[in-house]
Motif scaffolding. Structure first.
Motif, PDB file in Angstrom:
ATOM      1  N   GLN A 155      -3.680  -6.620 -60.478  1.00 30.69           N
ATOM      2  CA  GLN A 155      -2.667  -6.275 -59.479  1.00 30.69           C
ATOM      3  C   GLN A 155      -3.191  -5.219 -58.521  1.00 30.69           C
ATOM      4  O   GLN A 155      -2.949  -5.298 -57.316  1.00 30.69           O
ATOM      5  CB  GLN A 155      -1.409  -5.770 -60.166  1.00 30.69           C
ATOM      6  CG  GLN A 155      -0.610  -6.900 -60.755  1.00 30.69           C
ATOM      7  CD  GLN A 155       0.851  -6.545 -60.899  1.00 30.69           C
ATOM      8  OE1 GLN A 155       1.229  -5.369 -60.833  1.00 30.69           O
ATOM      9  NE2 GLN A 155       1.679  -7.531 -61.114  1.00 30.69           N
ATOM     10  N   HIS A 156      -3.861  -4.224 -59.059  1.00 31.32           N
ATOM     11  CA  HIS A 156      -4.454  -3.206 -58.182  1.00 31.32           C
ATOM     12  C   HIS A 156      -5.438  -3.850 -57.215  1.00 31.32           C
ATOM     13  O   HIS A 156      -5.447  -3.552 -56.026  1.00 31.32           O
ATOM     14  CB  HIS A 156      -5.202  -2.160 -59.022  1.00 31.32           C
ATOM     15  CG  HIS A 156      -4.313  -1.097 -59.591  1.00 31.32           C
ATOM     16  ND1 HIS A 156      -3.390  -0.421 -58.835  1.00 31.32           N
ATOM     17  CD2 HIS A 156      -4.226  -0.595 -60.836  1.00 31.32           C
ATOM     18  CE1 HIS A 156      -2.768   0.451 -59.607  1.00 31.32           C
ATOM     19  NE2 HIS A 156      -3.249   0.363 -60.826  1.00 31.32           N
ATOM     20  N   TYR A 157      -6.245  -4.729 -57.766  1.00 33.50           N
ATOM     21  CA  TYR A 157      -7.256  -5.396 -56.951  1.00 33.50           C
ATOM     22  C   TYR A 157      -6.582  -6.154 -55.812  1.00 33.50           C
ATOM     23  O   TYR A 157      -6.972  -6.035 -54.643  1.00 33.50           O
ATOM     24  CB  TYR A 157      -8.065  -6.336 -57.839  1.00 33.50           C
ATOM     25  CG  TYR A 157      -9.124  -7.120 -57.114  1.00 33.50           C
ATOM     26  CD1 TYR A 157     -10.257  -6.494 -56.593  1.00 33.50           C
ATOM     27  CD2 TYR A 157      -9.000  -8.507 -56.953  1.00 33.50           C
ATOM     28  CE1 TYR A 157     -11.233  -7.209 -55.933  1.00 33.50           C
ATOM     29  CE2 TYR A 157      -9.980  -9.230 -56.288  1.00 33.50           C
ATOM     30  CZ  TYR A 157     -11.095  -8.583 -55.782  1.00 33.50           C
ATOM     31  OH  TYR A 157     -12.052  -9.293 -55.116  1.00 33.50           O
ATOM     32  N   ILE A 217      -8.171   7.021 -62.693  1.00 33.04           N
ATOM     33  CA  ILE A 217      -7.734   6.407 -63.946  1.00 33.04           C
ATOM     34  C   ILE A 217      -6.227   6.240 -63.895  1.00 33.04           C
ATOM     35  O   ILE A 217      -5.494   7.205 -63.687  1.00 33.04           O
ATOM     36  CB  ILE A 217      -8.124   7.285 -65.153  1.00 33.04           C
ATOM     37  CG1 ILE A 217      -9.641   7.526 -65.142  1.00 33.04           C
ATOM     38  CG2 ILE A 217      -7.698   6.633 -66.445  1.00 33.04           C
ATOM     39  CD1 ILE A 217     -10.117   8.417 -66.266  1.00 33.04           C
ATOM     40  N   ASP A 218      -5.782   5.008 -64.041  1.00 36.42           N
ATOM     41  CA  ASP A 218      -4.352   4.736 -63.955  1.00 36.42           C
ATOM     42  C   ASP A 218      -3.737   4.718 -65.350  1.00 36.42           C
ATOM     43  O   ASP A 218      -4.348   4.221 -66.276  1.00 36.42           O
ATOM     44  CB  ASP A 218      -4.139   3.379 -63.274  1.00 36.42           C
ATOM     45  CG  ASP A 218      -2.677   3.162 -62.920  1.00 36.42           C
ATOM     46  OD1 ASP A 218      -1.892   4.133 -62.965  1.00 36.42           O
ATOM     47  OD2 ASP A 218      -2.309   2.018 -62.598  1.00 36.42           O
ATOM     48  N   GLU A 219      -2.530   5.236 -65.457  1.00 37.46           N
ATOM     49  CA  GLU A 219      -1.789   5.193 -66.728  1.00 37.46           C
ATOM     50  C   GLU A 219      -2.657   5.733 -67.844  1.00 37.46           C
ATOM     51  O   GLU A 219      -2.958   5.068 -68.817  1.00 37.46           O
ATOM     52  CB  GLU A 219      -1.366   3.762 -67.050  1.00 37.46           C
ATOM     53  CG  GLU A 219      -0.529   3.106 -65.983  1.00 37.46           C
ATOM     54  CD  GLU A 219       0.850   3.730 -65.851  1.00 37.46           C
ATOM     55  OE1 GLU A 219       1.186   4.614 -66.665  1.00 37.46           O
ATOM     56  OE2 GLU A 219       1.580   3.340 -64.930  1.00 37.46           O
ATOM     57  N   LYS A 221       1.919   5.929 -56.129  1.00 40.55           N
ATOM     58  CA  LYS A 221       0.671   6.565 -56.557  1.00 40.55           C
ATOM     59  C   LYS A 221      -0.549   5.754 -56.124  1.00 40.55           C
ATOM     60  O   LYS A 221      -1.580   6.315 -55.763  1.00 40.55           O
ATOM     61  CB  LYS A 221       0.658   6.727 -58.089  1.00 40.55           C
ATOM     62  CG  LYS A 221       1.724   7.670 -58.611  1.00 40.55           C
ATOM     63  CD  LYS A 221       1.607   7.871 -60.103  1.00 40.55           C
ATOM     64  CE  LYS A 221       1.941   6.621 -60.900  1.00 40.55           C
ATOM     65  NZ  LYS A 221       3.341   6.169 -60.755  1.00 40.55           N
ATOM     66  N   THR A 222      -0.393   4.419 -56.168  1.00 41.64           N
ATOM     67  CA  THR A 222      -1.540   3.568 -55.859  1.00 41.64           C
ATOM     68  C   THR A 222      -2.061   3.842 -54.454  1.00 41.64           C
ATOM     69  O   THR A 222      -3.263   3.872 -54.208  1.00 41.64           O
ATOM     70  CB  THR A 222      -1.149   2.088 -55.997  1.00 41.64           C
ATOM     71  OG1 THR A 222      -0.476   1.920 -57.237  1.00 41.64           O
ATOM     72  CG2 THR A 222      -2.367   1.199 -55.950  1.00 41.64           C
ATOM     73  N   LEU A 223      -1.140   4.067 -53.547  1.00 45.50           N
ATOM     74  CA  LEU A 223      -1.531   4.328 -52.172  1.00 45.50           C
ATOM     75  C   LEU A 223      -2.309   5.642 -52.062  1.00 45.50           C
ATOM     76  O   LEU A 223      -3.306   5.731 -51.340  1.00 45.50           O
ATOM     77  CB  LEU A 223      -0.259   4.396 -51.319  1.00 45.50           C
ATOM     78  CG  LEU A 223      -0.481   4.404 -49.825  1.00 45.50           C
ATOM     79  CD1 LEU A 223      -1.195   3.139 -49.396  1.00 45.50           C
ATOM     80  CD2 LEU A 223       0.851   4.532 -49.110  1.00 45.50           C
TER      81      LEU A 223
HETATM   82 MG    MG Z   1       1.255   1.848 -60.369  1.00 48.74          MG
END
Ligand code: MG
Ligand code: ADP
Length: 700
Positions: free
Chosen positions: A332-334, A396-398, A302-304
């Motif tokens: 971690q995203h950063y 917005i994650d999670e 999903k991050t990609l």
């Molecule tokens: Mg993730």
């Protein structure tokens, strides 16, 4: 009629101030209307004896007279159960007991006539009664009335002479004085079309059914209405959003995305990722505001997708931000986004609660002059001082960690509503997401990147711990890392902490230094301490991470291959699945080990069996929904339309839900404003509000 039903419950004959108080406090019944919509949770039928060949899973609790032909004990240990073949002259069914397996055969030997009383259900495509009451026929009294409603009551109610029977009496008092004309809540054309009974009939028959069939029809009508109005409301809001709110148009796919795609993307996108990107691009180019939910199992990439969507915003000279629920996740995203974008001349910053003042100042300035392109962070992004020049896309994650109100705050951060992409790793069955996230469009990544080895899940009992420790040692010897997770249930934090401490002691003994290093993270630690312990593990300096469920969301340590979950029976399915998703992120074979005691509830057993048998988050979500209903599903408050189900069950009534959805869709398609004469009743009902549907007052 309206005023009649709004009367204070204490004025109903048979109630009075004392009982009125109990009804209010114990089960939230304040008015006549509340009582009328306090539905039975089951029915019993002791008016007749059924024949074995008349039993059917749709029947309520029934009684059958017959004889036990024989007993068998099946399974051992926790699965041990007593099965009786029971029959009359019409056929044979099974009776099943998990308890009382000694007492029953002693008192009711084969060949003796008995009366059993229970609810027919289906197991292995055979009809059976689970845990029926069993009696000597001489002791069974015959009751004259037909189906009797059973209402749930509390201890306090029973102590104050308000058991189920008393509630039934009050319902009868109320129904006797009800005005004759009920204001119908569905138009007659729809009742006719769907062959539904009137509200008047439904409410009477739900409390005092004349027959099983009448009870079923009443139930169907009330369930349909409840689900229908939720759908109508959600769909109408969504239609309004789609037609009235414009959004920034992102027509270009330009240098940033192209450069990334050509030069940086280290692998091929999965088909699911490609499909989802297409859906998102169509939204972003449409000129309407995107409001999309991206569902995908942990590790599905999903991050990609988020990153590429942000690049499209950048290509159109807009800024983007990504908000994560915890500092660790934001970091971690950063880190991973920075790595992906290395050398592309895109400015990315991280903003969390612990960002230093000087950095904050720089972020605020560069945000407002549009030289900062992507901002990643936690709730800190919501602060008023954080002002974008030109925010075009919010990710917005999670999202289940964010409330609707918090989302609304983000909306306000730009001149035109920014596009919104919400990502969740909590898969939800389609029927449910239609309701919970009804005002969002949904994209699903239903495919993992290639080359992943499915996680192997095994269930062990506590006394097999030494074997499990041996296995852990073996993994560590191969250079891998291991999570050991303990449950944390807020009600008894003390006890949970003790579990963790005791467990930690035995782990420390089994894995002594200097050979082994252990990190510990639990809810009682300060955030900084947690952070330090987490970082040790992330950096590979410790072998084992012992934790309460604080690691549930998102941490990515590809070298961690084993997830041991202690007291796994105490976790919900979606939580177990989330936890398991912490491993299986690298190329190595990963394992999830579920530890439990011998004593398992039926439901606990089902949960563990489900985890062992499948890795598919959607399948797990289906089982979860069936086991416990949606009430506890994370994200239930996310629909933006709060609702309270009084009779429908989202897990069991999926067909009715789909029907309600289809009908609502057709009506709105033809008449979006609900202005046609034949639809007036809908408009009126939505505005007026309904006790059995949605709490409209809380909306918007
Ligand atoms: Mg993730
Ligand atoms: P999610 O956020 O959905 O849990 P991530 O986006 O963190 O999943 O992806 C998990 C891992 O898979 C990351 O290391 C990511 O780089 C990698 N990944 C993503 N998409 C692909 C792909 N198409 N092929 C191979 N690896 C991928």
């Amino acid at each position: 009629m309206h005023n009649f039903l709004k009367q204070d419950i204490q004025f109903l004959p048979g109630v009075g101030p004392v009982r009125g108080d109990i009804l209010r406090k114990e089960i939230g019944i304040h008015t006549f209307e509340d009582l009328l919509y306090y539905f039975p949770y089951r029915y019993v039928d002791k008016s007749k004896f059924y024949k074995v060949n008349e039993t059917h899973p749709d029947l309520p609790y029934i009684q059958i007279r017959g004889t036990i032909r024989n007993y068998t004990t099946i399974g051992g240990g926790r699965k041990k159960r007593l099965v009786a073949a029971f029959g009359d002259d019409s056929g044979t069914i099974e009776l099943i007991w998990f308890k009382g397996t000694k007492w029953i055969p002693e008192n009711f030997p084969p060949g003796k006539e008995v009366v059993v009383f229970g609810k027919p259900s289906v197991y292995n495509r055979k009809i059976n009664l689970v845990h029926p009451e069993i009696e000597d026929p001489a002791k069974v009294k015959k009751v004259s009335s037909s189906l009797q409603a059973v209402y749930s009551t509390t201890e306090k109610m029973k102590d104050n002479y308000l058991p189920s029977k008393a509630i039934s009496k009050l319902q009868s008092n109320l129904i006797h004085i009800l005005p004759s004309a009920f204001s119908e809540t569905l138009p007659s054309w729809l009742l006719k079309k769907l062959k539904l009974v009137t509200l008047d009939t439904a409410l009477k028959q739900i409390h005092f059914p004349d027959s099983v069939n009448d009870q079923k029809r009443a139930e169907l009508r009330l369930k349909f209405e409840e689900l229908f109005y939720i759908q109508l409301n959600i769909l109408q809001k969504r239609t309004i959003r789609k037609t009235e709110y414009s959004g920034n148009k992102f027509p270009h796919v330009g240098e940033h995305l192209n450069a990334f795609y050509r030069e940086k993307l280290p692998f091929e996108l999965t088909d699911a990722q490609k499909r989802v990107m297409k859906e998102i691009r169509a939204d972003l180019g449409s000129g309407k505001q995107m409001n999309r939910l991206l569902q995908g199992d942990v590790g599905s990439g999903k991050t990609l997708v988020a990153l590429m969507s942000m690049l499209i915003a950048l290509d159109n000279k807009f800024q983007a931000c990504l908000m994560a629920p915890t500092e660790i996740l934001a970091k971690q995203h950063y880190a991973s986004i920075n790595k992906f974008l290395d050398g592309l001349n895109i400015n990315v910053e991280l903003l969390t609660g612990s960002t230093k003042n000087a950095d904050r100042q720089r972020i605020h300035t560069t945000l407002s002059d549009n030289s900062l392109h992507i901002l990643i962070g936690t709730h800190a992004l919501l602060e008023d001082v954080v002002q974008f020049d030109n925010l075009g896309l919010v990710i917005i994650d999670e999202q289940h960690r964010f409330g609707v109100a918090q989302r609304a705050k983000l909306w306000k951060k730009s001149k035109v509503l920014p596009h919104i992409l919400v990502m969740t790793a909590t898969p939800i069955p389609r029927t449910l997401s239609m309701t919970l996230y009804g005002d969002l469009d949904i994209s699903v990544i239903d495919e993992l990147p290639p080359g992943r080895k499915p996680i192997i899940t095994k269930h062990f009992f506590d006394n097999q711990r030494l074997r499990v420790f041996g296995f852990i040692r073996e993994e560590i010897r191969k250079g891998r890392q291991v999570y050991i997770v303990y449950p944390l249930i807020r009600e008894s934090e003390k006890m949970d902490y003790k579990d963790l401490e005791d467990g930690l002691e035995s782990i420390a003994r089994a894995f002594p230094p200097p050979e082994y290093a252990i990190s510990v993270v639990h809810g009682r630690m300060k955030p900084e301490e947690k952070e330090i312990a987490m970082n040790h593990f992330v950096a590979g300096r410790t072998h084992i991470m012992v934790a309460t469920t604080v690691i549930e969301v998102g941490v990515d340590v590809p070298n961690a291959t084993t997830m041991v979950i202690e007291s796994a029976e105490r976790f919900g399915l979606s939580q177990l699945h989330q936890l398991r998703g912490r491993v299986g992120r690298g190329a190595d074979q990963s394992y999830c080990i579920l530890m439990s005691g011998y004593k398992l509830s039926e439901e606990g057993r089902r949960r563990l069996e489900t985890m062992v048998s499948t890795n598919d988050g959607f399948e797990i979500a289906e089982v979860d929904l069936k086991l416990r209903g949606p009430g506890n599903l994370e994200g239930t408050q996310q629909s933006g339309v709060p609702f309270n189900l009084r009779i429908a069950h989202l897990g069991k009534d999926q067909q009715i839900l789909t029907l309600a959805r289809d009908v609502a869709e057709k009506i709105l398609e033809e008449d979006p404003g609900l202005q046609l004469e034949k639809n007036h009743i809908f408009a009126r009902h939505i505005r007026k509000g309904s006790p059995n549907a949605v709490n409209w007052g809380d909306i918007s």
